[in-house]
Scaffold this motif. Structure first.
Motif, mmCIF file in Angstrom:
data_model
loop_
_atom_site.group_PDB
_atom_site.id
_atom_site.type_symbol
_atom_site.label_atom_id
_atom_site.label_comp_id
_atom_site.label_asym_id
_atom_site.label_seq_id
_atom_site.Cartn_x
_atom_site.Cartn_y
_atom_site.Cartn_z
ATOM 1 N N SER A 6 -12.580 16.742 37.557
ATOM 2 C CA SER A 6 -12.411 15.960 36.298
ATOM 3 C C SER A 6 -12.117 14.750 36.409
ATOM 4 C CB SER A 6 -11.400 16.808 35.307
ATOM 5 O OG SER A 6 -10.328 16.849 36.003
ATOM 6 N N ASP A 43 -12.046 21.843 31.968
ATOM 7 C CA ASP A 43 -13.435 22.376 31.781
ATOM 8 C C ASP A 43 -14.478 21.319 31.710
ATOM 9 O OD1 ASP A 43 -13.031 21.247 29.253
ATOM 10 O OD2 ASP A 43 -13.013 23.485 28.459
ATOM 11 N N HIS A 45 -15.148 19.451 28.947
ATOM 12 C CA HIS A 45 -15.759 19.522 27.667
ATOM 13 C C HIS A 45 -15.364 18.319 26.710
ATOM 14 C CE1 HIS A 45 -17.685 23.394 28.762
ATOM 15 N NE2 HIS A 45 -18.297 23.237 27.769
ATOM 16 N N LEU A 46 -14.177 17.953 27.082
ATOM 17 C CA LEU A 46 -13.510 16.984 26.050
ATOM 18 C C LEU A 46 -13.011 15.739 27.022
ATOM 19 C CD1 LEU A 46 -12.467 15.934 23.489
ATOM 20 C CD2 LEU A 46 -10.354 17.160 23.898
ATOM 21 N N ARG A 75 -22.183 8.792 23.628
ATOM 22 C CA ARG A 75 -22.228 10.218 24.504
ATOM 23 C C ARG A 75 -23.712 10.288 24.530
ATOM 24 N NH1 ARG A 75 -22.480 16.040 22.268
ATOM 25 N NH2 ARG A 75 -21.501 16.941 24.090
ATOM 26 N N TYR A 86 -23.529 19.411 30.860
ATOM 27 C CA TYR A 86 -22.907 19.137 29.687
ATOM 28 C C TYR A 86 -22.286 17.941 29.706
ATOM 29 C CZ TYR A 86 -20.079 19.933 25.486
ATOM 30 O OH TYR A 86 -19.565 19.737 24.353
ATOM 31 N N PRO A 88 -19.539 15.623 28.012
ATOM 32 C CA PRO A 88 -18.214 15.742 27.108
ATOM 33 C C PRO A 88 -18.183 15.240 25.816
ATOM 34 C CG PRO A 88 -17.641 15.136 29.529
ATOM 35 C CD PRO A 88 -19.314 14.981 29.387
ATOM 36 N N ASP A 89 -17.566 15.917 24.924
ATOM 37 C CA ASP A 89 -16.973 15.327 23.725
ATOM 38 C C ASP A 89 -16.235 14.148 23.610
ATOM 39 O OD1 ASP A 89 -18.746 17.191 22.174
ATOM 40 O OD2 ASP A 89 -17.270 18.619 22.231
#
Length: 125
Positions: A6, A43, A45-46, A75, A86, A88-89
């Motif tokens: 991360s 994770d 995702h953000l 993005r 994926y 991330p947002d």
């Protein structure tokens, strides 16, 4: 292991958004913006993207609005460049630590100036 990943993803997002700010975004509301850091959740995702803006409160609000409206474009570009499963947002957050540091510097300078004035006044007696 996840923490390292991360962190690496955050560093890469930081670099790519910085490049996009210089070369890719055409929104006139976005002023002189500097990305100070990116924190990615474990994770992936953000991503919280912290930024500062040169200028006053109005420039900060306009730049923040421009960044938020450009989030889908940023993005999408990150998805192309990072090649992750994926993307991330993105959540853009104004970084208050720079303002806080500047305020502390000013207070310290005021104290130093006051001490010099006191020393100058005591020398006149």
């Amino acid at each position: 292991m996840e923490f390292q990943r991360s962190h690496r993803v955050g560093d890469q997002i930081h670099k790519e958004i910085s490049v996009l700010l210089v070369k890719g975004l055409k929104d006139p509301r976005i002023g002189f913006v500097t990305i100070t850091s990116v924190e990615v959740t474990p994770d992936l995702h953000l991503a919280r993207v912290f930024f500062t803006v040169m200028g006053d409160e109005k420039a900060r609000r306009e730049s923040e609005a421009g960044l938020k409206s450009s989030t889908p474009f940023i993005r999408r570009e990150l998805g192309k460049r990072l090649r992750m499963r994926y993307t991330p947002d993105l959540l853009f957050c104004y970084d208050t630590s720079v303002d806080y540091g500047n305020r502390i510097d000013k207070l310290l300078q005021d104290i130093q100036d006051e001490q010099q004035d006191d020393q100058g006044d005591s020398g006149k007696d």
